[in-house]
Design a protein around this motif. Structure first.
Motif, PDB file in Angstrom:
ATOM      1  N   GLU A  68       0.833  -1.208   0.000  1.00 15.55           N
ATOM      2  CA  GLU A  68       0.000   0.000   0.000  1.00 15.55           C
ATOM      3  C   GLU A  68       0.866   1.256   0.000  1.00 15.55           C
ATOM      4  OE1 GLU A  68      -3.889   1.898   2.247  1.00 15.55           O
ATOM      5  OE2 GLU A  68      -2.933   0.100   3.076  1.00 15.55           O
ATOM      6  N   ARG A  78      -7.870   2.929  -2.589  1.00 16.39           N
ATOM      7  CA  ARG A  78      -8.014   1.778  -1.700  1.00 16.39           C
ATOM      8  C   ARG A  78      -9.475   1.368  -1.588  1.00 16.39           C
ATOM      9  NH1 ARG A  78      -6.080   2.328   4.477  1.00 16.39           N
ATOM     10  NH2 ARG A  78      -7.896   3.701   4.506  1.00 16.39           N
ATOM     11  N   TYR A  94      -6.007  -4.769  -6.925  1.00 15.12           N
ATOM     12  CA  TYR A  94      -4.845  -4.695  -6.032  1.00 15.12           C
ATOM     13  C   TYR A  94      -3.591  -5.311  -6.644  1.00 15.12           C
ATOM     14  CZ  TYR A  94      -1.821  -5.998  -2.079  1.00 15.12           C
ATOM     15  OH  TYR A  94      -0.745  -6.196  -1.253  1.00 15.12           O
TER      16      TYR A  94
END
Length: 469
Positions: A68, A78, A94
């Motif tokens: 992240e 996110r 992701y």
């Protein structure tokens, strides 16, 4: 060609799945160049093969902190951390963005065929640890290459090597010959061709974990649909039925995982599946109509089925690591220091102790098996476990042993894993207090019911549970 000095070399990461890409992100964070070699044609190639299955972990539990950190400057959005992604969501929202930001550090269509020490097979001791690793790679176009590495992190997972139906760990007699009627994956019943394969058919589901729960729930949904009349599941269990057979239920700290077990229980309670207990498959035969007949080690022959879904777990492919000196437990094929911590005869998921580079190390210094592959044949690996593994391992490679030894991991409790010596025991728990039912003393075909309606799962609730690679 002489290999360059070890300190100038990258760390080779095998596999661009969730754990492999997290390892690369942690290496970047440590100032070390990763080289990720992925056999598939896209990041998360294995995850994409079960894109239709929803995880029982939330987004907050399947995003690695270092990854992240790497994604944040790119404008990456996110997802809602409280929601549950499907495999497809995980890959697209992701894993692919993470691979994109890693850029040319990730090589696709690159299959690792061998790993060794440069100029040293597994026999040679002389100056062994001073030699860099050499990794042989075959590319999609057939071109072969060797690359050198200061360390190797194998995060290739176990997806490509599912375990067979045979109760002895070997394929059942006739299993390979019946390949046209067998799958080792949870079928995607939203695909019209796959749906037609199972609609109105009698299907055996062999296995007792989250994937088997998912398949049973999917078949039950098909049976209740307009085009699925006559669909029937036959659930084949090697052990008996106890209070833990359907997982942790409402007590599971991963609520979606508990709901998954309840959905499987509902499939049986409502008559969409029958359960056959204490059955170890020895052979798969064809009857005169071409349907499949499962034959048990005790001589029992079950009624014919049209299809078989084998979900008996996975095992690691160690063939390309054969020139390395690995220290693996003789039962689980996991690192010897890790094996006692994850042994399904002793532990459930929530009782796995925190572990890192020391438990994952081998006699061959500088090589680590991480992620699903680190568990060998042990079941129910969680993504958050893999993320903590690679944080510790990469810190050790960077020489920061204080950080590497500071391993912190809290896993949710569950009843999904086998445990307390009951694993794979055909008679386990049949008289256990709190059990779902009380089947006959001898293994038998049973209908399970407790008098009250079983909890059901809404369409929005997670239906499945692969959780890391």
């Amino acid at each position: 060609m002489n290999a360059p000095a070890t300190t100038e070399l990258p760390v080779v990461v095998i596999g661009a799945g969730p754990t492999g890409l997290a390892a690369a992100a942690h290496l970047v964070d440590q100032g070390i160049e990763p080289l990720v070699l992925e056999a598939g044609q896209s990041a998360g190639a294995a995850v994409r093969e079960w894109s239709h299955v929803r995880l029982f972990s939330t987004w907050g539990e399947v995003i690695d902190p270092a990854a992240e950190k790497l994604l944040a400057p790119t404008g990456w959005m996110r997802p809602d951390l409280a929601t549950y992604p499907s495999g497809g969501d995980w890959a697209e929202l992701y894993l692919q963005p993470l691979a994109d930001v890693l850029g040319d550090r990730v090589h696709l269509g690159a299959t690792v065929t061998g790993v060794s020490r440069t100029g040293r097979d597994r026999i040679v001791d002389a100056d062994r640890e001073q030699q860099p690793f050499v990794v042989h790679v075959t590319h999609a176009d057939g071109r072969e290459e060797r690359v050198f590495a200061r360390a190797v992190i194998d995060a290739s997972g176990t997806w490509a090597t599912p375990s067979p139906a045979g109760g002895s760990g070997l394929p059942a007699l006739g299993e390979r010959a019946a390949a046209d009627r067998i799958t080792y994956r949870v079928p995607d019943l939203k695909d019209s061709a796959v749906r037609a394969r199972y609609a109105g058919k009698r299907t055996a589901v062999i296995g007792s974990g989250a994937s088997a729960f998912t398949a049973l729930a999917y078949l039950a949904d098909l049976a209740k649909s307009d085009d699925g009349a006559g669909t029937k599941g036959v659930w084949i269990l090697r052990r008996g039925i106890s209070g833990s057979t359907f997982g942790g239920g409402e007590a599971d700290q991963l609520p979606a995982r508990g709901a998954l077990g309840l959905a499987a229980k509902a499939a049986v309670d409502e008559g969409h599946a029958d359960a056959v207990t204490g059955f170890r498959t020895e052979a798969i035969e064809r009857d005169n109509e071409g349907r499949l007949v499962l034959v048990g080690e005790d001589g029992r022959r079950l009624d014919a089925v049209d299809e078989v879904i084998i979900l008996t777990g996975f095992r690691p492919d160690l063939s390309f690591l054969d020139e390395l000196r690995l220290g693996l437990d003789e039962r689980l094929q996991a690192p010897v220091e890790l094996a006692p911590l994850i042994d399904p005869n002793q532990h459930s998921c929530g009782t796995v102790y925190p572990h890192g580079h020391r438990e994952l190390s081998h006699p061959e210094h500088g090589v680590y098996l991480v992620g699903m592959k680190s568990y060998g044949r042990a079941p129910t690996f969680l993504a958050m476990t893999g993320y903590e593994q690679v944080r510790s391992v990469t810190a050790a490679i960077a020489g920061d042993l204080e950080s590497a030894d500071r391993v912190e991991l809290t896993l949710p409790e569950t009843g999904v894993c086998g445990g307390a010596g009951l694993f794979d025991d055909p008679n386990a728990g049949q008289a256990e207090a709190g059990g779902c039912c009380a089947p006959a003393p001898a293994p038998a075909l049973v209908q399970i019911g407790v008098g009250a309606p079983a909890a059901t799962v809404t369409e929005e609730a997670p239906a499945g549970g692969c959780c890391g690679s």
